[in-house]
Design an enzyme around this catalytic site. Structure first.
Site, PDB file in Angstrom:
ATOM      1  N   HIS A 177      27.023  68.963  15.586  1.00 60.95           N
ATOM      2  CA  HIS A 177      27.788  68.065  16.442  1.00 60.95           C
ATOM      3  C   HIS A 177      27.132  68.020  17.822  1.00 60.95           C
ATOM      4  O   HIS A 177      26.949  66.961  18.394  1.00 60.95           O
ATOM      5  CB  HIS A 177      29.248  68.539  16.529  1.00 60.95           C
ATOM      6  CG  HIS A 177      30.135  67.665  17.347  1.00 60.95           C
ATOM      7  ND1 HIS A 177      31.492  67.785  17.385  1.00 60.95           N
ATOM      8  CD2 HIS A 177      29.853  66.648  18.191  1.00 60.95           C
ATOM      9  CE1 HIS A 177      32.009  66.873  18.202  1.00 60.95           C
ATOM     10  NE2 HIS A 177      31.040  66.185  18.712  1.00 60.95           N
ATOM     11  N   GLU A 184      25.389  62.342  23.195  1.00 59.73           N
ATOM     12  CA  GLU A 184      25.292  63.785  23.405  1.00 59.73           C
ATOM     13  C   GLU A 184      24.283  64.113  24.508  1.00 59.73           C
ATOM     14  O   GLU A 184      24.475  65.041  25.294  1.00 59.73           O
ATOM     15  CB  GLU A 184      24.914  64.500  22.092  1.00 59.73           C
ATOM     16  CG  GLU A 184      26.030  64.476  21.044  1.00 59.73           C
ATOM     17  CD  GLU A 184      27.236  65.350  21.423  1.00 59.73           C
ATOM     18  OE1 GLU A 184      27.034  66.464  21.932  1.00 59.73           O
ATOM     19  OE2 GLU A 184      28.381  64.904  21.221  1.00 59.73           O
ATOM     20  N   HIS A 189      25.906  66.002  27.581  1.00 60.21           N
ATOM     21  CA  HIS A 189      25.609  67.436  27.594  1.00 60.21           C
ATOM     22  C   HIS A 189      24.133  67.752  27.873  1.00 60.21           C
ATOM     23  O   HIS A 189      23.827  68.729  28.546  1.00 60.21           O
ATOM     24  CB  HIS A 189      25.993  68.058  26.245  1.00 60.21           C
ATOM     25  CG  HIS A 189      27.429  67.871  25.887  1.00 60.21           C
ATOM     26  ND1 HIS A 189      28.452  68.504  26.563  1.00 60.21           N
ATOM     27  CD2 HIS A 189      28.032  67.108  24.932  1.00 60.21           C
ATOM     28  CE1 HIS A 189      29.622  68.148  26.027  1.00 60.21           C
ATOM     29  NE2 HIS A 189      29.398  67.302  25.041  1.00 60.21           N
TER      30      HIS A 189
END
Ligand SMILES: *[C@@H]1O[C@H](CO)[C@@H](O)[C@H](O)[C@H]1NC(C)=O
Ligand SMILES: *[C@@H]1O[C@H](CO)[C@@H](O)[C@H](O)[C@H]1NC(C)=O
Ligand SMILES: *[C@@H]1O[C@H](CO)[C@@H](O)[C@H](O)[C@H]1NC(C)=O
Ligand SMILES: *[C@@H]1O[C@H](CO)[C@@H](O)[C@H](O)[C@H]1NC(C)=O
Length: 242
Positions: A56, A103, A107
């Site tokens: 993920h 992502e 992040h």
């Protein structure tokens, strides 16, 4: 009078040691999050059918969207794409890089504050490297945690991970209904320090992480993913089909 003073000293000591570990701008922990596609795809409309744990994300414990001008560029990870497709697929939109882009922005740009992760290639290849090194799929199989109609206990699953890796993971479940007598295994988070050494997921939270109550689920692309920490006393279903 004495007790409050001692408490203050302790708090001050805790704060100063946390700051030493983690300067204000830096994260101190990385969370490698695996999800179980059959659980995810029972809640989302998936276009991919895979029956192994996939990535993920790789999330620093501090910072979100750290550099909006650092655009995702898939040609910088061209050599990783076959493995990205297999290990970090977008279950909803398999032919689109939008999950990776999301992502990266949320992040990756924060992880990139560390020199070891300061490019898209370093970030994505490190996530893949950690995923393969952990090899969660083989470990669970080897210790007979396999998708099944029978239920597992929380400590069976946590126990395997603790015994093999020597650290406490964070295990998240979907809770199909309140007061249900079963929960569904959804995500497994494994944590690392800034040197990529395994770490208990609840340890060494930064002051900021504590004040925010730690990191919750990564919503966003996966808007309705309703995972939360598994209940320790409720049986866990590990589904073999969505
Ligand atoms: C998904 O794959 C599994 C095994 O790989 C298979 O048994 C199942 O029928 C497939 N489901 C769909 C919807 O294609
Ligand atoms: C944000 O990313 C851009 C593009 O890579 C870079 O030039 C810039 O220095 C970064 N800004 C910060 C604050 O890191
Ligand atoms: C993406 O990266 C490639 C390879 O480094 C580079 O040639 C290209 O200009 C970049 N594209 C954009 C839009 O920045
Ligand atoms: C990754 O998967 C997508 C969709 O399945 C496909 O279009 C693309 O060609 C694949 N890329 C690589 C490098 O395997």
């Amino acid at each position: 009078m004495r007790l409050p003073f001692l408490l203050l000293v302790c708090v001050a000591a805790a704060l100063s040691s946390a700051v030493v570990i983690s300067p204000p701008h830096m994260w101190s922990k990385l969370i490698l999050t695996h999800h179980w596609p059959n659980t995810f795809c029972s809640m989302e409309h998936c276009h991919l059918n895979v029956s192994y744990w996939t990535l993920h994300g790789l999330w620093p414990d501090k910072g979100i969207d750290c550099n909006s001008s650092w655009h995702f560029n898939s040609s910088q990870i061209e050599d990783l794409l076959p493995d990205m497709n297999k290990s970090w697929p977008d279950l909803i939109n398999p032919s689109s890089p939008s999950f990776w882009k999301y992502e990266w922005h949320k992040h990756g740009t924060c992880a990139a504050k560390a020199a070891s992760l300061d490019s898209q290639h370093k970030y994505f290849s490190k996530a893949l490297e950690l995923y393969h090194k952990l090899d969660l799929n083989s470990i669970l199989k080897k210790f007979d945690i396999t998708p099944s109609e029978k239920y597992y206990t929380f400590s069976q699953i946590e126990g395997v991970i603790e015994n093999v890796y020597g650290i406490k993971p964070k295990i998240q479940c979907a809770h199909p209904s309140k007061n249900a007598d079963v929960q569904v295994l959804g995500q497994i988070e494994i944590c690392f320090d800034a040197d990529f050494t395994l770490l208990d997921c609840e340890k060494r939270l930064t002051v900021e992480a504590i004040s925010k109550g730690g990191r919750g689920d990564d919503k966003g692309v996966f808007k309705t993913s309703g995972f939360s920490v598994c209940d320790h006393d409720t049986p866990i279903y590990y589904p073999s089909h969505p």
